[in-house]
Design a protein around this motif. Structure first.
Motif, PDB file in Angstrom:
ATOM      1  N   THR A 153      72.178  40.506  27.641  1.00 53.05           N
ATOM      2  CA  THR A 153      73.463  40.451  27.409  1.00 53.05           C
ATOM      3  C   THR A 153      73.919  39.970  28.305  1.00 53.05           C
ATOM      4  OG1 THR A 153      75.634  41.631  26.654  1.00 53.05           O
ATOM      5  CG2 THR A 153      74.168  42.474  28.232  1.00 53.05           C
ATOM      6  N   ILE A 154      75.363  39.529  28.669  1.00 57.35           N
ATOM      7  CA  ILE A 154      75.869  38.954  29.760  1.00 57.35           C
ATOM      8  C   ILE A 154      77.239  39.822  30.000  1.00 57.35           C
ATOM      9  CG2 ILE A 154      75.079  36.792  29.839  1.00 57.35           C
ATOM     10  CD1 ILE A 154      77.821  35.696  28.741  1.00 57.35           C
ATOM     11  N   THR A 155      77.687  39.882  31.365  1.00 58.73           N
ATOM     12  CA  THR A 155      79.170  40.550  31.558  1.00 58.73           C
ATOM     13  C   THR A 155      80.230  39.685  31.053  1.00 58.73           C
ATOM     14  OG1 THR A 155      79.314  39.519  33.710  1.00 58.73           O
ATOM     15  CG2 THR A 155      78.222  41.756  33.635  1.00 58.73           C
ATOM     16  N   ASN A 156      81.110  40.421  30.550  1.00 59.70           N
ATOM     17  CA  ASN A 156      82.497  39.565  30.216  1.00 59.70           C
ATOM     18  C   ASN A 156      83.261  39.222  31.456  1.00 59.70           C
ATOM     19  OD1 ASN A 156      83.951  41.896  30.796  1.00 59.70           O
ATOM     20  ND2 ASN A 156      84.266  42.757  28.944  1.00 59.70           N
ATOM     21  N   ALA A 157      84.444  38.916  31.101  1.00 66.27           N
ATOM     22  CA  ALA A 157      85.435  38.243  32.137  1.00 66.27           C
ATOM     23  C   ALA A 157      85.674  39.421  33.322  1.00 66.27           C
ATOM     24  CB  ALA A 157      86.736  37.809  31.628  1.00 66.27           C
ATOM     25  N   ASP A 158      85.720  40.741  32.822  1.00 66.43           N
ATOM     26  CA  ASP A 158      86.005  41.837  33.650  1.00 66.43           C
ATOM     27  C   ASP A 158      84.677  42.500  34.378  1.00 66.43           C
ATOM     28  OD1 ASP A 158      88.675  41.803  33.222  1.00 66.43           O
ATOM     29  OD2 ASP A 158      88.151  42.922  31.166  1.00 66.43           O
ATOM     30  N   GLY A 159      83.374  41.898  34.157  1.00 60.77           N
ATOM     31  CA  GLY A 159      82.279  42.243  34.843  1.00 60.77           C
ATOM     32  C   GLY A 159      81.554  43.239  34.144  1.00 60.77           C
ATOM     33  N   VAL A 160      81.979  43.689  32.648  1.00 57.62           N
ATOM     34  CA  VAL A 160      81.579  44.702  32.053  1.00 57.62           C
ATOM     35  C   VAL A 160      80.483  44.137  31.110  1.00 57.62           C
ATOM     36  CG1 VAL A 160      82.270  46.490  30.150  1.00 57.62           C
ATOM     37  CG2 VAL A 160      83.756  45.951  32.206  1.00 57.62           C
ATOM     38  N   PHE A 161      79.747  45.186  30.951  1.00 53.53           N
ATOM     39  CA  PHE A 161      78.396  44.790  29.980  1.00 53.53           C
ATOM     40  C   PHE A 161      78.037  46.328  29.271  1.00 53.53           C
ATOM     41  CE2 PHE A 161      76.255  46.718  33.678  1.00 53.53           C
ATOM     42  CZ  PHE A 161      75.233  47.323  32.887  1.00 53.53           C
ATOM     43  N   SER A 162      77.330  46.080  27.983  1.00 45.41           N
ATOM     44  CA  SER A 162      76.527  47.127  27.430  1.00 45.41           C
ATOM     45  C   SER A 162      75.301  46.550  26.938  1.00 45.41           C
ATOM     46  CB  SER A 162      77.541  47.807  26.239  1.00 45.41           C
ATOM     47  OG  SER A 162      77.764  46.928  25.354  1.00 45.41           O
ATOM     48  N   ILE A 163      74.383  47.415  26.537  1.00 47.80           N
ATOM     49  CA  ILE A 163      72.999  46.911  26.080  1.00 47.80           C
ATOM     50  C   ILE A 163      72.269  48.308  25.617  1.00 47.80           C
ATOM     51  CG2 ILE A 163      71.915  47.147  28.491  1.00 47.80           C
ATOM     52  CD1 ILE A 163      70.471  44.423  27.648  1.00 47.80           C
ATOM     53  N   LEU A 164      71.433  47.948  24.716  1.00 45.04           N
ATOM     54  CA  LEU A 164      70.704  48.785  23.934  1.00 45.04           C
ATOM     55  C   LEU A 164      69.395  48.925  24.832  1.00 45.04           C
ATOM     56  CD1 LEU A 164      70.783  48.986  20.127  1.00 45.04           C
ATOM     57  CD2 LEU A 164      70.740  50.744  21.527  1.00 45.04           C
TER      58      LEU A 164
END
Length: 68
Positions: free
Chosen positions: A39-50
């Motif tokens: 995955t990649i981080t969004n505009a706020d630097g947030v990510f989630s991954i299984l």
């Protein structure tokens, strides 16, 4: 029971920030080491991954050394 994983996966989430000024870093690539799961981080630097509890996450960003 075919297709069931031996290790349970859960959602890992977090925020990637700059060590210099604590600002969020968008566009950081996060991969489960040895897989194509990423995955990649969004505009706020947030990510989630299984990922499984024993998985290693690899963080990479253009111009920076990858970190596990």
């Amino acid at each position: 029971l075919a297709g069931l994983s031996a290790s349970a996966q859960s959602t890992i989430s977090g925020k990637v920030i700059s060590a210099e000024d604590n600002s969020p870093i968008p566009g950081v690539n996060i991969l489960v080491k040895g897989t194509a799961n990423g995955t990649i981080t969004n505009a706020d630097g947030v990510f989630s991954i299984l990922a499984s509890p024993t998985d290693v996450l690899v963080f990479s960003f253009v111009g920076f050394r990858s970190q596990e």
